[in-house]
Design a protein around this motif. Structure first.
Motif, PDB file in Angstrom:
ATOM      1  N   PHE A  10      58.222  -9.427 -84.054  1.00 49.51           N
ATOM      2  CA  PHE A  10      58.690  -8.735 -85.058  1.00 49.51           C
ATOM      3  C   PHE A  10      59.229  -9.837 -86.136  1.00 49.51           C
ATOM      4  O   PHE A  10      58.937 -10.609 -87.100  1.00 49.51           O
ATOM      5  CB  PHE A  10      59.272  -7.942 -85.494  1.00 49.51           C
ATOM      6  CG  PHE A  10      59.842  -7.858 -86.925  1.00 49.51           C
ATOM      7  CD1 PHE A  10      59.476  -6.064 -86.999  1.00 49.51           C
ATOM      8  CD2 PHE A  10      60.581  -8.442 -87.561  1.00 49.51           C
ATOM      9  CE1 PHE A  10      59.369  -6.186 -88.778  1.00 49.51           C
ATOM     10  CE2 PHE A  10      60.484  -7.806 -89.218  1.00 49.51           C
ATOM     11  CZ  PHE A  10      60.438  -6.669 -89.464  1.00 49.51           C
ATOM     12  N   PRO A  37      57.888  -4.882 -79.475  1.00 47.21           N
ATOM     13  CA  PRO A  37      58.237  -4.796 -81.131  1.00 47.21           C
ATOM     14  C   PRO A  37      58.515  -4.967 -81.883  1.00 47.21           C
ATOM     15  O   PRO A  37      58.264  -6.041 -82.852  1.00 47.21           O
ATOM     16  CB  PRO A  37      56.792  -3.125 -81.919  1.00 47.21           C
ATOM     17  CG  PRO A  37      56.906  -3.071 -79.816  1.00 47.21           C
ATOM     18  CD  PRO A  37      57.471  -3.509 -78.894  1.00 47.21           C
ATOM     19  N   GLY A  38      59.950  -4.388 -81.840  1.00 46.50           N
ATOM     20  CA  GLY A  38      60.492  -5.100 -82.607  1.00 46.50           C
ATOM     21  C   GLY A  38      62.834  -4.913 -82.638  1.00 46.50           C
ATOM     22  O   GLY A  38      62.893  -3.808 -81.554  1.00 46.50           O
ATOM     23  N   PHE A  39      63.224  -4.828 -82.883  1.00 47.66           N
ATOM     24  CA  PHE A  39      64.422  -5.303 -82.161  1.00 47.66           C
ATOM     25  C   PHE A  39      65.427  -4.022 -81.667  1.00 47.66           C
ATOM     26  O   PHE A  39      66.117  -4.066 -80.840  1.00 47.66           O
ATOM     27  CB  PHE A  39      65.858  -6.404 -82.851  1.00 47.66           C
ATOM     28  CG  PHE A  39      65.675  -5.580 -84.495  1.00 47.66           C
ATOM     29  CD1 PHE A  39      65.054  -4.087 -84.920  1.00 47.66           C
ATOM     30  CD2 PHE A  39      65.954  -6.125 -85.376  1.00 47.66           C
ATOM     31  CE1 PHE A  39      65.277  -3.844 -86.185  1.00 47.66           C
ATOM     32  CE2 PHE A  39      66.812  -5.591 -86.618  1.00 47.66           C
ATOM     33  CZ  PHE A  39      66.030  -4.666 -87.192  1.00 47.66           C
ATOM     34  N   LYS A  40      64.750  -3.178 -82.300  1.00 45.54           N
ATOM     35  CA  LYS A  40      65.306  -1.341 -81.947  1.00 45.54           C
ATOM     36  C   LYS A  40      64.775  -0.921 -80.191  1.00 45.54           C
ATOM     37  O   LYS A  40      64.875   0.028 -79.484  1.00 45.54           O
ATOM     38  CB  LYS A  40      64.948  -0.593 -82.649  1.00 45.54           C
ATOM     39  CG  LYS A  40      65.612  -0.150 -83.936  1.00 45.54           C
ATOM     40  CD  LYS A  40      65.326   1.590 -84.695  1.00 45.54           C
ATOM     41  CE  LYS A  40      66.723   1.330 -85.979  1.00 45.54           C
ATOM     42  NZ  LYS A  40      65.853   2.677 -86.738  1.00 45.54           N
ATOM     43  N   ASP A  41      64.089  -2.068 -80.173  1.00 46.36           N
ATOM     44  CA  ASP A  41      63.219  -1.788 -78.981  1.00 46.36           C
ATOM     45  C   ASP A  41      63.500  -2.512 -77.505  1.00 46.36           C
ATOM     46  O   ASP A  41      63.431  -2.364 -76.324  1.00 46.36           O
ATOM     47  CB  ASP A  41      61.682  -1.890 -78.944  1.00 46.36           C
ATOM     48  CG  ASP A  41      60.602  -1.379 -80.129  1.00 46.36           C
ATOM     49  OD1 ASP A  41      60.889  -0.215 -80.427  1.00 46.36           O
ATOM     50  OD2 ASP A  41      59.754  -1.555 -80.198  1.00 46.36           O
ATOM     51  N   MET A  63      64.534 -10.640 -84.455  1.00 43.72           N
ATOM     52  CA  MET A  63      64.850 -11.374 -86.466  1.00 43.72           C
ATOM     53  C   MET A  63      65.299  -9.711 -87.437  1.00 43.72           C
ATOM     54  O   MET A  63      63.815  -9.901 -87.520  1.00 43.72           O
ATOM     55  CB  MET A  63      63.762 -11.691 -86.593  1.00 43.72           C
ATOM     56  CG  MET A  63      63.559 -12.527 -87.847  1.00 43.72           C
ATOM     57  SD  MET A  63      62.484 -14.592 -88.183  1.00 43.72           S
ATOM     58  CE  MET A  63      63.241 -15.680 -87.708  1.00 43.72           C
ATOM     59  N   PRO A  64      66.427 -10.041 -87.666  1.00 45.22           N
ATOM     60  CA  PRO A  64      65.882  -8.494 -88.698  1.00 45.22           C
ATOM     61  C   PRO A  64      65.389  -9.607 -90.494  1.00 45.22           C
ATOM     62  O   PRO A  64      66.089 -10.648 -90.692  1.00 45.22           O
ATOM     63  CB  PRO A  64      67.575  -8.331 -89.180  1.00 45.22           C
ATOM     64  CG  PRO A  64      68.150  -9.040 -87.626  1.00 45.22           C
ATOM     65  CD  PRO A  64      67.744 -10.446 -87.051  1.00 45.22           C
ATOM     66  N   GLY A  65      64.454  -8.552 -90.480  1.00 50.19           N
ATOM     67  CA  GLY A  65      64.008  -8.504 -92.094  1.00 50.19           C
ATOM     68  C   GLY A  65      65.272  -8.542 -93.043  1.00 50.19           C
ATOM     69  O   GLY A  65      66.837  -8.685 -92.997  1.00 50.19           O
ATOM     70  N   ASP A  70      65.852  -2.972 -92.756  1.00 50.06           N
ATOM     71  CA  ASP A  70      65.850  -3.783 -91.365  1.00 50.06           C
ATOM     72  C   ASP A  70      67.880  -3.797 -91.058  1.00 50.06           C
ATOM     73  O   ASP A  70      67.931  -4.424 -90.301  1.00 50.06           O
ATOM     74  CB  ASP A  70      65.868  -5.355 -92.322  1.00 50.06           C
ATOM     75  CG  ASP A  70      63.860  -5.456 -92.547  1.00 50.06           C
ATOM     76  OD1 ASP A  70      63.542  -3.763 -91.870  1.00 50.06           O
ATOM     77  OD2 ASP A  70      63.972  -5.803 -93.418  1.00 50.06           O
ATOM     78  N   CYS A  73      68.789  -0.860 -89.702  1.00 43.32           N
ATOM     79  CA  CYS A  73      68.226  -0.985 -87.800  1.00 43.32           C
ATOM     80  C   CYS A  73      69.150  -2.074 -86.934  1.00 43.32           C
ATOM     81  O   CYS A  73      69.570  -1.609 -86.219  1.00 43.32           O
ATOM     82  CB  CYS A  73      67.016  -0.865 -88.146  1.00 43.32           C
ATOM     83  SG  CYS A  73      66.076   0.612 -88.542  1.00 43.32           S
TER      84      CYS A  73
HETATM   85  C1  DLZ Z   1      63.092  -0.667 -90.683  1.00 40.14           C
HETATM   86  C2  DLZ Z   1      62.971  -2.356 -89.240  1.00 40.14           C
HETATM   87  N1  DLZ Z   1      63.602  -3.613 -89.158  1.00 40.14           N
HETATM   88  C3  DLZ Z   1      63.107  -4.459 -88.143  1.00 40.14           C
HETATM   89  C4  DLZ Z   1      63.240  -5.637 -88.206  1.00 40.14           C
HETATM   90  O1  DLZ Z   1      64.257  -6.139 -89.288  1.00 40.14           O
HETATM   91  N2  DLZ Z   1      63.203  -6.205 -87.355  1.00 40.14           N
HETATM   92  C5  DLZ Z   1      62.233  -6.030 -86.044  1.00 40.14           C
HETATM   93  O2  DLZ Z   1      62.934  -6.539 -84.800  1.00 40.14           O
HETATM   94  N3  DLZ Z   1      62.554  -4.644 -86.432  1.00 40.14           N
HETATM   95  C6  DLZ Z   1      62.466  -3.577 -86.986  1.00 40.14           C
HETATM   96  N4  DLZ Z   1      61.782  -2.438 -86.818  1.00 40.14           N
HETATM   97  C7  DLZ Z   1      60.370  -2.314 -86.097  1.00 40.14           C
HETATM   98  C8  DLZ Z   1      61.839  -1.488 -85.087  1.00 40.14           C
HETATM   99  O3  DLZ Z   1      62.712  -2.196 -84.239  1.00 40.14           O
HETATM  100  C9  DLZ Z   1      61.287  -0.956 -83.317  1.00 40.14           C
HETATM  101  O4  DLZ Z   1      60.167  -1.951 -82.996  1.00 40.14           O
HETATM  102  C10 DLZ Z   1      60.121   0.111 -84.520  1.00 40.14           C
HETATM  103  O5  DLZ Z   1      61.103   1.238 -85.042  1.00 40.14           O
HETATM  104  C11 DLZ Z   1      59.272   0.816 -83.507  1.00 40.14           C
HETATM  105  O6  DLZ Z   1      60.511   1.705 -81.981  1.00 40.14           O
HETATM  106  C12 DLZ Z   1      61.695  -2.056 -88.096  1.00 40.14           C
HETATM  107  C13 DLZ Z   1      61.069  -0.090 -88.075  1.00 40.14           C
END
Ligand code: DLZ
Length: 153
Positions: A10, A37-41, A63-65, A70, A73
């Protein structure tokens, strides 16, 4: 010693590559990289780097959007990273660069590289040279933008 580097697709800057480059400058350590894929992972990636791949410390890059969603999250991801630290009893250095910290892409790229490199050095110091950090106590260090410096009376 082994250092984990967890990062995301991301993110708009390859911060993991800067951390790997910086780690190699400061120490002779094994490095394990894990991209999600993203920071929640990131929390589970960090936990796996510690428990399954034997890392002593992990640098977690995200990197939070700029949207409210974002930011919410990012807070959740951050809580996950803190939980992973407590579950594993290992430091996970959270390196988040918010997209809206920068005025434009050029500044975002500059900030992300600088914060990533400075935190890579912090990770090395935390596990190999903790006395370096103690010497910096109270000096207003910042990663990325300029240091705040010590407050004086
Ligand atoms: C809304 C959102 N914003 C971000 C973000 O700003 N930065 C980032 O790295 N990932 C974002 N994600 C994706 C989640 O972190 C995660 O990859 C998905 O929900 C799949 O588990 C999501 C869903």
């Amino acid at each position: 010693m082994k250092i984990g580097v967890a990062d995301t697709t991301f993110a708009r800057v390859n911060m993991g590559a800067f951390v790997v480059d910086e780690l190699r400058k400061h120490a002779s350590v094994a490095i394990e990289r894990y991209t999600v894929p993203g920071f929640k992972d990131l929390p589970v990636a960090c936990k796996k780097l510690i428990e399954e791949r034997g890392c002593d410390i992990v640098v977690a890059l995200g990197m939070p959007g700029g949207k409210d969603k974002d930011k919410m999250c990012a807070h959740e991801a951050s809580q996950g990273l803190m939980l992973a630290q407590l579950m594993t009893n290992r430091h996970i250095i959270e390196v988040f660069v918010h997209e809206d910290e920068a005025e434009n892409d050029r500044e975002l790229a500059w900030l992300a590289e600088r914060r990533a490199r400075e935190h890579a050095e912090n990770a090395v110091n935390l596990i190999l040279r903790p006395q370096v950090l103690t010497r910096q106590a109270g000096t207003g260090q910042r990663q990325g933008f300029e240091d705040a410096g010590p407050a004086r009376q």
